[in-house]
Design an enzyme around this catalytic site. Structure first.
Site, PDB file in Angstrom:
ATOM      1  CD  GLU A 217      50.048 -40.767  23.592  1.00 12.34           C
ATOM      2  OE1 GLU A 217      49.228 -40.758  22.677  1.00 12.34           O
ATOM      3  OE2 GLU A 217      49.743 -40.841  24.792  1.00 12.34           O
ATOM      4  CB  SER A 271      40.046 -40.048  22.493  1.00 10.31           C
ATOM      5  OG  SER A 271      39.981 -41.434  22.357  1.00 10.31           O
ATOM      6  NE  ARG A 286      50.206 -32.748  22.789  1.00  8.15           N
ATOM      7  CZ  ARG A 286      49.310 -31.914  23.305  1.00  8.15           C
ATOM      8  NH1 ARG A 286      49.705 -30.801  23.862  1.00  8.15           N
ATOM      9  NH2 ARG A 286      48.021 -32.194  23.237  1.00  8.15           N
TER      10      ARG A 286
END
Lengths: 449, 774
Positions: A217, A271, A286
């Site tokens: 993703e 979310s 990340r």
């Protein structure tokens, strides 16, 4: 200790979408040629030599991202032809199955020749007609018409890109629809990303007879955002920022030219939240994330106010006053806490006033919704600021569906980043905020022979 | 400012609880002598500190006046013992819920008689709110201090003076709490203070610190949200509720999004992807309450690691502030002093979190307030007798089920006469750990030693009563001692980490503290007196027989003498039974009990070889027991060293512990030996034999906390040999201690369980001679 797994570090939580579908929002007023701030002073990213191997999570060899092939001359005709042979069969979908929302992008070819139309199988035609002639699907699916990208050329085909979302809990119905419409007969490949690509893989296979092509993703997110930014927004700028975000009178949404995107801090608020440092199109890492994201805002709002939709939560928040709920620095020190340079208006303890019975009784649901929004937003802004500082990056792009129709959060992020960094950091936003993962998945599809 | 402290319990709807009956023996001890006060009033808890003095009995030894030689009859003791009153300084810390503040202030007022102070130092948000109440009740002027400065200074103080203050929490490991041994240099460290909000401070030196970040999501958020979402309104009850809840009913986990496939991603499915992410769809019926509280409870740990991934580099470049500010009101939310945080990786940092308070967490503010006027010129020591342990108010216990006094957390620290420092001869002070076995780690050993101490308790009680034959209440006090120590042992059975890393040393020290607490300063004073008398009488005979031996035999005989002397140890149960039943048990019998060579650990040959070389410049000897041990074992050995031209520093305990020889006893013993022996006499006169105190009153030995005077002397004299004698000092502690010079560690294992564990039998001999690598 009944704590269960609570001690688990929150190192990597995948950000996913946070909203529930509802009404289509008005097209964003693209500020014409408003005053445009010069891009912030940029550090030479080559000098700071982004860590090699930072993108270790990205698997395999990276391919060039597909460009827009519009305006292909006869000279490049051969190239287009070869592309044509390699390009996948219709329909072209990109799917991003998040924790709350499924994002679907669909490329509708507008250059279908009569001959082609003749050959087009019924099921393919019916899909195209169904998706493009409706703006809502079932009771929960929504097509964000205002986001549609027109006259796009992809892999030598001209057409429109549609953006559709529906709640993840309706995924079984979607799979069932795929079965009913006999998708599997089309021999298409479904490129999907997000956690749901894993969670629903088996269902796709057994119920829909469809093989998913699962994609990372974060890879998709980066590809998607870079691509969408490069094609613009139907002639307007994709990226924007806020001028005077704290002043409701003077606040202006202005286009931002992300011509030199690197290095970039990408904050994806679904979310949950993921924060990525992007040094080039295939070099990113990340940095961190937090589980306090859009899902937390909406979930808490549901519990605290009884609201049932994201829109309702935001609407309540817009009418509330968070300072009744939060304990501010001035509530403790009577003013600024000068020793550490903290202004009196800064929040000292989110929901801190709610320790007191009297104050609990004095707040409205709107105040609680507002405080929830401010808490989550401030926290994300604070983490983003520290990441930016740490990574030496000064442009921060916030994306994800938490920001959909969420001007309060965007303006707060813009203001907080500017204030606390003393003007060093700039908060940027993007029109297609929640769809980049799905776009990235579509782009991956188009490279599949 | 009226609403500043609005988080106080008063405003949470509970009226002040005035009905509480305070058990004065336990809670506000020693208040009548309190000299100075400081108070930290947070959102829910009040932390009161006072500086007081304690009067206790000490046993003093004094030489008889020798002008009348006739008094030296055979049956006369070698010196006299007198019990005197001594006054020492002590810091008391009491933590209680704000609810009780008025009751507590009333209590203090009623018991405050001796104080001369006119002010009370105050900090924390509640200092504003309760200012008038305090001034009215106590008639003291409230003097407000900056809360962060107090916190940091207090933290420095505790980290420096309590070796086992900071710990790492590792979920699922056994033990879950792993204490870090703090060394005198604690800087730099990162302080994450979780009160109503969160502050992150980089502390670089005693005076230099910088606020580098924070978050508004802290204890106040947990409490506020918890109160909104559940029917529970009190902090402790929320924690309790949370401990029963299941956050996975509320939070969206990675596995909720990824299904079962998270493994393929190298992710733990249990990670929270979106806090409260399930609440939007979940049935929000009442059944969810505990889960909700838990979701709330875990916000700090769930959220903070995100921030804490950053510090190592934030520390370099970070300054400025946060949109999310903080306040510093203290709650029982997690907080931890983290040593050398910048050196730890993020993975370690994350593990440092735990949901409950570390030891003494709430008291840190206060130390500094008191110390503002009382600079760091002293060393302090935690008094185990007067301190409640780590988990005294575990949230697992429902607040209503707890005894009232359980809501009061206590910490007492005794001021030591002189500052304590590292032994300069430690090879690496930062990695030195005194204790050989960590009983929190070693469940088998823990079980054994706790039982062992339980079984020995009767004997200790008996001995304590017998030591004060003239006292009417000795039996009563001894009984109280028994109860106190027994309770500590039971606490430790259930919470081995309650007072830091559990070790044989901490068990011994706790016993000494408890004995002192009930005015049994030196239960063995009479035994020691008698033993010393008996041994002194044998001294010359022993010296004669040693002198009659050839050089090589003499060296072995000296070492055997040291070891045999060490058998006379009232601290060892196996021996105290023998000594109790056979008072005539003698030096020769002890020698026969010893294991024959080769010993369990035997580097005697290497030692002998060394003795054939040039003499050592100066030997530092840590003595163990009174009587035969020091007089017939250590002194002949000292005498031999002196004869070789080696200077000797003989270090004895500053205060009594078991039958260990104290510094003041050693002075008398040396004086008496000097009278008999020209070698000792001239060495004493010429300063080649120096008697020093260790600064300790423990049967064990912590080489990182030694009397500064001793450390200075060791450096001045260039000590190149360290001799450590006895089980407590050379086996339970320091067995693995690495020194920069030659060392001799010797002991007789007077405990069959330990002997077996080491692969030997009762009365096995440890003779460990070590030479540091070049």
């Amino acid at each position: 200790m009944g704590a269960g797994r609570l001690g688990a570090p929150m190192e990597r939580h995948w950000g996913v979408a946070a909203t529930s579908a509802s009404s289509v929002r008005e097209p964003a007023p693209g500020g014409p040629d408003g005053r445009r701030r010069e891009p912030l002073r940029r550090r030479a990213n080559s000098a700071s030599a982004p860590a090699v191997g930072a993108s270790a999570s990205a698997e395999g060899v990276r391919r060039d991202r597909p460009g827009s092939y519009s305006g292909a001359t006869s000279a490049s005709r051969q190239r287009v032809e070869s592309l044509r042979k390699k390009r996948p069969l219709f329909p072209w979908f990109g799917l991003d199955i998040g924790g709350t929302l499924v994002k679907l992008v669909y490329f509708e070819p507008k250059d279908i020749t009569a001959e082609e139309e003749e050959e087009e199988v019924e099921s393919l035609k019916s899909i195209r007609k169904y998706l493009t002639s409706n703006v809502a699907y079932g009771s929960t699916g929504i097509r964000d018409v205002h986001l549609e990208l027109k006259d796009l050329t992809l892999c030598g085909r001209k057409g429109n890109l549609h953006f559709i979302r529906f709640p993840t809990h309706d995924m079984p119905a979607f799979i069932q629809m795929g079965r009913d419409k006999n998708f599997s007969s089309l021999h298409t490949v479904f490129c999907a990303t997000g956690g749901g690509a894993y969670k629903f893989e088996q269902d796709f296979l057994t119920i829909g007879d469809l093989q998913l092509c699962k994609l990372d993703e974060l890879d998709c997110l980066i590809k998607g955002i870079l691509y969408i930014d490069s094609v613009g927004f139907n002639g307007r700028s994709q990226c924007y920022y806020f001028e005077n975000p704290a002043d409701s009178e003077k606040c202006q949404k202005l286009p931002f030219d992300l011509r030199n995107p690197y290095p970039l801090l990408l904050v994806n608020i679904g979310s949950g939240v993921s924060i990525l440092a992007v040094y080039s199109k295939d070099n990113y890492k990340r940095v961190t994330g937090t589980s306090l994201g859009g899902g937390t805002f909406f979930g808490l709002c549901c519990l605290l106010t009884g609201c049932t939709t994201f829109e309702e939560a935001l609407e309540m928040a817009s009418r509330g006053d968070s300072t009744k709920v939060d304990k501010l620095v001035r509530d403790i020190y009577g003013g600024d806490y000068e020793r550490f340079g903290l202004p009196g208006w800064a929040v000292a303890s989110s929901f801190g006033n709610m320790m007191s019975k009297e104050k609990r009784e004095a707040v409205s649901k709107e105040d609680l919704a507002r405080a929830t929004l401010i808490t989550i937003t401030n926290n994300i802004g604070s983490i983003a600021r520290m990441c930016a500082l740490n990574e030496n990056i000064n442009q921060v792009v916030f994306v994800g569906n938490f920001l959909r129709i969420n001007t309060i959060a965007m303006r707060l992020l813009a203001y907080a980043l500017d204030y606390w960094s003393k003007g060093q950091l700039k908060a940027l936003f993007s029109e297609h905020e929640g769809y980049f993962g799905a776009v990235g998945a579509l782009l991956e599809l188009l490279k599949i022979p | 400012m009226a609403e500043c402290g609005g988080s106080g319990s008063g405003s949470s709807g509970d009226s002040l609880d005035k009905s509480i009956t305070l058990p004065p023996d336990e809670i506000f001890r020693n208040l009548e002598n309190a000299k100075r006060f400081a108070i930290d009033i947070g959102g829910s808890l009040t932390k009161l500190a006072y500086y007081s003095t304690v009067q206790h009995k000490v046993a003093r030894v004094r030489s008889f006046d020798h002008s009348d030689k006739d008094t030296e009859q055979d049956h006369e003791p070698p010196y006299e013992i007198s019990v005197q009153e001594e006054v020492t300084a002590r810091l008391h810390f009491v933590k209680f819920e704000n609810t009780y503040i008025e009751a507590c202030l009333d209590f203090i007022k009623d018991h405050l008689v001796n104080t001369e102070t006119k002010v009370i130092q105050a900090t924390g948000g509640g200092a504003y709110k309760f200012k008038d109440l305090i001034e009215e009740k106590l008639q003291l002027k409230v003097d407000k201090e900056d809360v962060m400065t107090c916190l940091i200074k207090g933290c420095n103080f505790v980290l420096k003076n309590i070796p086992h203050e900071a710990f790492v929490y590792q979920k699922g490991s056994n033990p879950e709490f792993r204490f870090q041994t703090n060394h005198p240099s604690v800087f730099p460290y990162l302080l994450v203070s979780i009160g109503s909000g969160v502050s992150i401070v980089k502390v670089e030196t005693e005076d230099r610190f910088e606020w580098i970040g924070g978050s508004s999501i802290g204890g106040g958020t947990f409490w506020g949200l918890g109160a909104l979402l559940t029917k529970t309104k009190k902090f402790d009850e929320l924690l309790h509720l949370a401990s029963r809840g299941q956050h996975t009913n509320v939070d969206m986990l990675v596995q909720d999004i990824y299904g079962g496939a998270h493994q393929t991603l190298g992710l733990s499915g249990n990670l929270i992807a979106s806090s409260f992410g399930k609440s939007a769809t979940a049935d929000t019926g009442t059944g969810l309450s505990p889960a909700l509280a838990l979701g709330g409870a875990w916000r700090p740990p769930g959220r903070l690691p995100s921030v804490l991934l950053l510090p190592p580099r934030v520390l370099q470049g970070g300054h400025g502030q946060e949109p999310a500010a903080h306040d510093q009101q203290r709650h029982r939310a997690a907080r931890l002093p983290v040593r050398q945080a910048p050196l730890l990786g993020p993975g370690v940092l994350r593990r440092l979190f735990h949901p409950r308070p570390p030891r003494h967490h709430a008291h840190h503010h206060l130390q500094h307030q008191l110390l503002l006027q009382d600079p760091n010129q002293y060393s302090w020591e935690e008094n185990y007798a007067g301190s409640s342990g780590l988990m005294s108010s575990s949230p697992e216990l429902c607040p209503t089920q707890r005894p009232r006094s359980g809501t009061f957390d206590l910490l007492e620290m005794d001021r030591l006469e002189r500052p304590l420092v590292n032994l300069p001869l430690l090879l690496d002070p930062s990695s030195y750990v005194p204790d050989t076995v960590d009983l929190t780690d070693d469940a088998l050993a823990r079980k054994y030693w706790l039982t062992c101490f339980e079984e020995a308790l009767d004997g200790v009680v008996k001995r304590a009563v017998a030591s004060q034959p003239g006292s009417v209440d000795a039996a009563e006090r001894a009984e109280k001692f028994r109860q106190k120590y027994w309770n500590k042992l039971q606490t430790l059975r259930h919470q081995p980490f309650a007072y830091g890393t559990l070790t044989v040393r901490s068990l011994l020290d706790t016993r000494e503290h408890c004995l002192n607490e009930f005015n049994f300063p030196d239960p063995y004073s009479k035994v020691k007196q008698k033993d010393n008398g008996v041994a002194l009488k044998c001294f010359q005979r022993v010296i004669h027989s040693l002198d009659a031996l050839g050089w090589e035999e003499r060296q072995l005989a000296l070492v055997k003498g040291l070891l045999a002397g060490n058998v006379f140890d009232w601290g060892a149960k196996a021996v105290s039974d023998v000594l109790e039943s056979d008072p005539q048990f003698g030096f020769e019998e002890a020698k026969r009990k010893l294991q024959e060579r080769p010993w369990l650990v035997d580097s005697y040959s290497k030692w002998l070889q060394r003795l054939k070389g040039p003499p050592h410049k100066c030997a530092l000897i840590f003595a163990d027991n009174s009587g035969v041990d020091v007089i017939l074992g250590v002194f002949p050995f000292v005498r031999e060293l002196l004869s070789r031209g080696t200077e000797v520093i003989l270090a004895c305990n500053s205060g009594p512990a078991l039958n260990d020889v104290t510094y003041s006893e050693s002075l008398i013993v040396a004086e008496r030996i000097a009278a008999m022996d020209p070698v000792i006499r001239s060495a004493l006169r010429e300063g080649r034999l120096l008697l020093m105190q260790t600064g300790s009153s423990s049967p064990c030995l912590d080489l990182s906390r030694l009397d500064k005077g001793l450390a200075v002397l060791v450096r001045e004299r260039g000590a190149d040999l360290v001799v450590i004698e006895g089980m407590g000092r050379a086996v339970h502690t320091n067995y693995h201690a690495a020194l920069r010079c030659e060392s001799l560690k010797l002991a007789v294992i007077k405990n069959s369980w330990l002997a077996e564990r080491l692969g030997g039998r009762l009365f096995s001999v440890i003779f460990k001679y070590e030479v540091p690598a070049e």
